[in-house]
Design a protein around this motif. Structure first.
Motif, mmCIF file in Angstrom:
data_model
loop_
_atom_site.group_PDB
_atom_site.id
_atom_site.type_symbol
_atom_site.label_atom_id
_atom_site.label_comp_id
_atom_site.label_asym_id
_atom_site.label_seq_id
_atom_site.Cartn_x
_atom_site.Cartn_y
_atom_site.Cartn_z
ATOM 1 N N GLY A 272 -19.572 5.261 27.017
ATOM 2 C CA GLY A 272 -19.016 6.597 27.188
ATOM 3 C C GLY A 272 -17.612 6.645 27.741
ATOM 4 N N SER A 273 -16.832 5.557 27.599
ATOM 5 C CA SER A 273 -15.467 5.544 28.130
ATOM 6 C C SER A 273 -14.498 6.337 27.271
ATOM 7 C CB SER A 273 -14.968 4.103 28.241
ATOM 8 O OG SER A 273 -14.818 3.526 26.947
ATOM 9 N N GLY A 274 -14.868 6.600 26.022
ATOM 10 C CA GLY A 274 -13.970 7.287 25.108
ATOM 11 C C GLY A 274 -12.951 6.378 24.459
ATOM 12 N N THR A 275 -12.979 5.100 24.778
ATOM 13 C CA THR A 275 -12.042 4.132 24.209
ATOM 14 C C THR A 275 -12.564 3.599 22.883
ATOM 15 O OG1 THR A 275 -11.376 3.473 26.434
ATOM 16 C CG2 THR A 275 -10.806 1.971 24.633
ATOM 17 N N ARG A 276 -11.650 3.374 21.958
ATOM 18 C CA ARG A 276 -11.996 2.789 20.673
ATOM 19 C C ARG A 276 -11.258 1.470 20.493
ATOM 20 N NH1 ARG A 276 -12.297 8.120 20.333
ATOM 21 N NH2 ARG A 276 -13.986 9.043 19.098
ATOM 22 N N LYS A 277 -11.937 0.504 19.952
ATOM 23 C CA LYS A 277 -11.331 -0.781 19.599
ATOM 24 C C LYS A 277 -10.978 -0.748 18.116
ATOM 25 C CE LYS A 277 -11.838 -3.430 23.386
ATOM 26 N NZ LYS A 277 -10.793 -4.285 23.983
ATOM 27 N N VAL A 278 -9.776 -1.180 17.794
ATOM 28 C CA VAL A 278 -9.302 -1.165 16.414
ATOM 29 C C VAL A 278 -9.024 -2.594 15.971
ATOM 30 C CG1 VAL A 278 -7.593 -0.240 14.807
ATOM 31 C CG2 VAL A 278 -8.233 1.082 16.843
ATOM 32 N N SER A 279 -9.680 -3.026 14.905
ATOM 33 C CA SER A 279 -9.435 -4.346 14.314
ATOM 34 C C SER A 279 -8.725 -4.149 12.992
ATOM 35 C CB SER A 279 -10.755 -5.094 14.085
ATOM 36 O OG SER A 279 -11.424 -5.322 15.306
ATOM 37 N N LEU A 280 -7.608 -4.839 12.797
ATOM 38 C CA LEU A 280 -6.794 -4.689 11.595
ATOM 39 C C LEU A 280 -6.701 -6.008 10.850
ATOM 40 C CD1 LEU A 280 -3.818 -2.639 13.106
ATOM 41 C CD2 LEU A 280 -5.785 -1.734 11.846
ATOM 42 N N ARG A 281 -6.725 -5.928 9.522
ATOM 43 C CA ARG A 281 -6.540 -7.092 8.674
ATOM 44 C C ARG A 281 -5.571 -6.733 7.551
ATOM 45 N NH1 ARG A 281 -8.889 -8.512 12.464
ATOM 46 N NH2 ARG A 281 -10.797 -9.762 12.638
ATOM 47 N N ALA A 282 -4.641 -7.620 7.263
ATOM 48 C CA ALA A 282 -3.724 -7.455 6.139
ATOM 49 C C ALA A 282 -4.154 -8.365 5.005
ATOM 50 C CB ALA A 282 -2.290 -7.783 6.554
ATOM 51 N N THR A 283 -3.953 -7.923 3.789
ATOM 52 C CA THR A 283 -4.378 -8.717 2.635
ATOM 53 C C THR A 283 -3.300 -9.685 2.167
ATOM 54 O OG1 THR A 283 -3.663 -6.955 1.123
ATOM 55 C CG2 THR A 283 -5.971 -6.938 1.842
ATOM 56 N N ASP A 284 -2.041 -9.411 2.512
ATOM 57 C CA ASP A 284 -0.938 -10.288 2.100
ATOM 58 C C ASP A 284 0.233 -10.062 3.045
ATOM 59 O OD1 ASP A 284 0.436 -7.933 1.167
ATOM 60 O OD2 ASP A 284 -0.666 -8.092 -0.723
ATOM 61 N N ASP A 285 1.405 -10.588 2.685
ATOM 62 C CA ASP A 285 2.548 -10.538 3.585
ATOM 63 C C ASP A 285 3.342 -9.240 3.534
ATOM 64 O OD1 ASP A 285 2.134 -13.017 4.729
ATOM 65 O OD2 ASP A 285 3.257 -14.083 3.169
ATOM 66 N N ARG A 286 2.860 -8.261 2.785
ATOM 67 C CA ARG A 286 3.585 -6.994 2.752
ATOM 68 C C ARG A 286 3.587 -6.309 4.113
ATOM 69 N NH1 ARG A 286 0.549 -3.637 -1.688
ATOM 70 N NH2 ARG A 286 -1.169 -4.939 -0.907
ATOM 71 N N ARG A 294 0.856 -4.033 18.174
ATOM 72 C CA ARG A 294 1.741 -3.962 19.339
ATOM 73 C C ARG A 294 2.167 -2.525 19.617
ATOM 74 N NH1 ARG A 294 3.748 -8.736 17.127
ATOM 75 N NH2 ARG A 294 5.537 -7.675 16.183
ATOM 76 N N ALA A 295 2.392 -1.755 18.553
ATOM 77 C CA ALA A 295 2.749 -0.342 18.730
ATOM 78 C C ALA A 295 1.610 0.434 19.384
ATOM 79 C CB ALA A 295 3.106 0.289 17.380
ATOM 80 N N GLY A 296 0.389 -0.073 19.225
ATOM 81 C CA GLY A 296 -0.770 0.551 19.842
ATOM 82 C C GLY A 296 -1.152 -0.062 21.172
ATOM 83 N N GLY A 297 -0.354 -1.032 21.642
ATOM 84 C CA GLY A 297 -0.627 -1.651 22.937
ATOM 85 C C GLY A 297 -1.400 -2.952 22.866
ATOM 86 N N GLY A 298 -1.569 -3.514 21.651
ATOM 87 C CA GLY A 298 -2.316 -4.759 21.493
ATOM 88 C C GLY A 298 -1.454 -5.851 20.906
ATOM 89 N N GLY A 299 -2.025 -6.659 20.020
ATOM 90 C CA GLY A 299 -1.284 -7.756 19.406
ATOM 91 C C GLY A 299 -2.192 -8.594 18.542
ATOM 92 N N GLY A 300 -1.677 -9.768 18.150
ATOM 93 C CA GLY A 300 -2.464 -10.654 17.303
ATOM 94 C C GLY A 300 -1.611 -11.413 16.319
ATOM 95 N N HIS A 301 -2.158 -11.667 15.150
ATOM 96 C CA HIS A 301 -1.478 -12.398 14.083
ATOM 97 C C HIS A 301 -0.924 -11.440 13.041
ATOM 98 C CE1 HIS A 301 -3.174 -16.136 15.621
ATOM 99 N NE2 HIS A 301 -4.369 -15.578 15.604
ATOM 100 N N ARG A 302 -0.105 -11.964 12.144
ATOM 101 C CA ARG A 302 0.453 -11.125 11.084
ATOM 102 C C ARG A 302 -0.642 -10.503 10.229
ATOM 103 N NH1 ARG A 302 5.596 -10.968 9.568
ATOM 104 N NH2 ARG A 302 4.958 -10.411 7.457
ATOM 105 N N ARG A 303 -1.707 -11.244 9.986
ATOM 106 C CA ARG A 303 -2.752 -10.726 9.106
ATOM 107 C C ARG A 303 -4.042 -10.359 9.828
ATOM 108 N NH1 ARG A 303 -2.636 -13.709 3.209
ATOM 109 N NH2 ARG A 303 -0.374 -13.882 2.981
ATOM 110 N N ALA A 304 -4.094 -10.535 11.129
ATOM 111 C CA ALA A 304 -5.300 -10.177 11.892
ATOM 112 C C ALA A 304 -4.880 -9.803 13.305
ATOM 113 C CB ALA A 304 -6.292 -11.331 11.918
ATOM 114 N N ALA A 305 -5.118 -8.554 13.690
ATOM 115 C CA ALA A 305 -4.667 -8.083 14.997
ATOM 116 C C ALA A 305 -5.561 -6.943 15.453
ATOM 117 C CB ALA A 305 -3.205 -7.630 14.915
ATOM 118 N N GLY A 306 -5.327 -6.465 16.670
ATOM 119 C CA GLY A 306 -6.149 -5.380 17.168
ATOM 120 C C GLY A 306 -5.574 -4.751 18.422
ATOM 121 N N PHE A 307 -6.129 -3.606 18.776
ATOM 122 C CA PHE A 307 -5.710 -2.912 19.992
ATOM 123 C C PHE A 307 -6.798 -1.927 20.401
ATOM 124 C CE2 PHE A 307 -4.238 -0.394 16.430
ATOM 125 C CZ PHE A 307 -4.396 0.942 16.806
ATOM 126 N N SER A 308 -6.657 -1.398 21.607
ATOM 127 C CA SER A 308 -7.565 -0.369 22.120
ATOM 128 C C SER A 308 -6.821 0.951 22.188
ATOM 129 C CB SER A 308 -8.083 -0.736 23.506
ATOM 130 O OG SER A 308 -8.830 -1.934 23.470
#
Length: 328
Positions: A272-286, A294-308
């Motif tokens: 019940g914190s109201g926080t959401r975890k976002v996992s992102l994946r890119a299909t190619d280098d576009r 990072r714009a959302g306060g997180g980080g990761g790899h070019r093709r796999a990243a995430g933030f809260s």
């Protein structure tokens, strides 16, 4: 803390620090994945083989670990930072940002940062950061060579878990020649790949299947299919009888959809914190999804990243679409 970067000299500094100290505390990032758990366990085993006093720290709230990693041996495990941390070398493994760690530097004698994320913030006194490595486990394997340690069966298993999971079973773009050399050496020395595969990808709990079905039911596509996204709510977890770790892998189904540039999984954190975890994946280098994260306060790899985030789902989708449009 200023320090060295992921160069040959940084590797040598890590080796020197290990040889020159006797007491260590090892840790990794919050919600540890296969590379985090595997690297942590492997490094602890390597240090133990050298006769070092090495503790592996994960806070109690991280347990139970995701079911697929529970077979990994974590000797010397503590769930509270040791009282004598100021007398230990603190080694962070697979942790791109100290804000994602459960301990911070906490006044350790020396902070060593071993990681392969390209956006690592270089927060250690020694920063052995190598974005060309397929995973942090590959770096631990290399350090074991540098220390002259013959890895045990348990360490080999942990290393292989990190390698297999972070390369997507050797299918992701970060799979370089060294990844295959590492796998070949571990297998030649007795590792059983199918046993690791069985632990990681078979024996799936029914609740994970139900959660996947609910996630696929909620799929939405935007901007001509460039963004493919789904969400999992607390109710989805309740109906499925699933814990948060069961969402692992859902986003990869979305990435495989034709026309997708970015796939996103938005999962509501339980409690019940109201926080959401976002996992992102890119299909190619576009698209570099680590920039979006990072714009959302997180980080990761070019093709796999995430933030809260605390954004509601519609606002979050708008944010993702805006970020995607800036890159395409």
């Amino acid at each position: 803390m200023g320090g060295s970067n992921g160069s040959r000299s940084a590797r040598d500094e890590v080796l020197q620090a290990i040889r020159g100290h006797e007491r260590f505390c090892l840790t990794t990032h919050e919600r540890p994945d296969g590379d985090a758990v595997g690297s942590l366990a492997a490094m602890q085993g390597v240090l133990a083989a050298l006769g070092k006093d090495a503790l592996a720290f994960l806070p109690a709230e991280e347990f139970p670990l995701p079911y697929e990693y529970r077979f990994i041996e974590l000797d010397g495990l503590v769930t509270e930072p040791p009282a004598d941390l100021s007398e230990r070398v603190l080694i962070f493994l697979d942790c791109g940002n100290i804000d994602r760690s459960p301990v911070g530097d906490a006044g350790a004698q020396l902070v060593v940062n071993v990681d392969h994320h390209h956006d690592n913030t270089r927060f250690g006194a020694i920063n052995h950061v190598d974005p060309h490595s397929s995973c942090t486990a590959e770096m631990v394997w290399d350090l074991a060579h540098g220390l002259g340690v013959e890895v045990s069966t348990a360490v080999a298993d942990a290393l292989y878990v990190g390698l297999v999971t972070d390369t997507g079973r050797f299918m992701y773009e970060n799979t370089g020649p060294r990844a295959h050399e590492m796998a070949a050496e571990l297998i030649a020395n007795g590792l059983q790949p199918h046993e690791i595969y069985r632990h990681l990808y078979e024996g799936v709990p029914h609740g994970k299947l139900v959660l996947l079905a609910r996630g696929l039911t909620n799929v939405e596509r935007f901007d001509g299919g460039l963004l493919t996204v789904t969400q999992l709510t607390a109710d989805d977890y309740r109906v499925a009888g699933a814990d948060e770790s069961f969402s692992e892998g859902v986003v990869d189904h979305l990435r495989s959809v034709e026309g997708t540039a970015v796939a996103g999984l938005v999962r509501e954190q339980l409690g019940g914190s109201g926080t959401r975890k976002v996992s992102l994946r890119a299909t190619d280098d576009r698209v570099d999804v680590s920039a979006i994260a990072r714009a959302g306060g997180g980080g990761g790899h070019r093709r796999a990243a995430g933030f809260s985030t605390e954004l509601e789902f519609p606002e979050l989708v708008s944010f993702l679409r805006e970020q995607l449009a800036q890159q395409l």
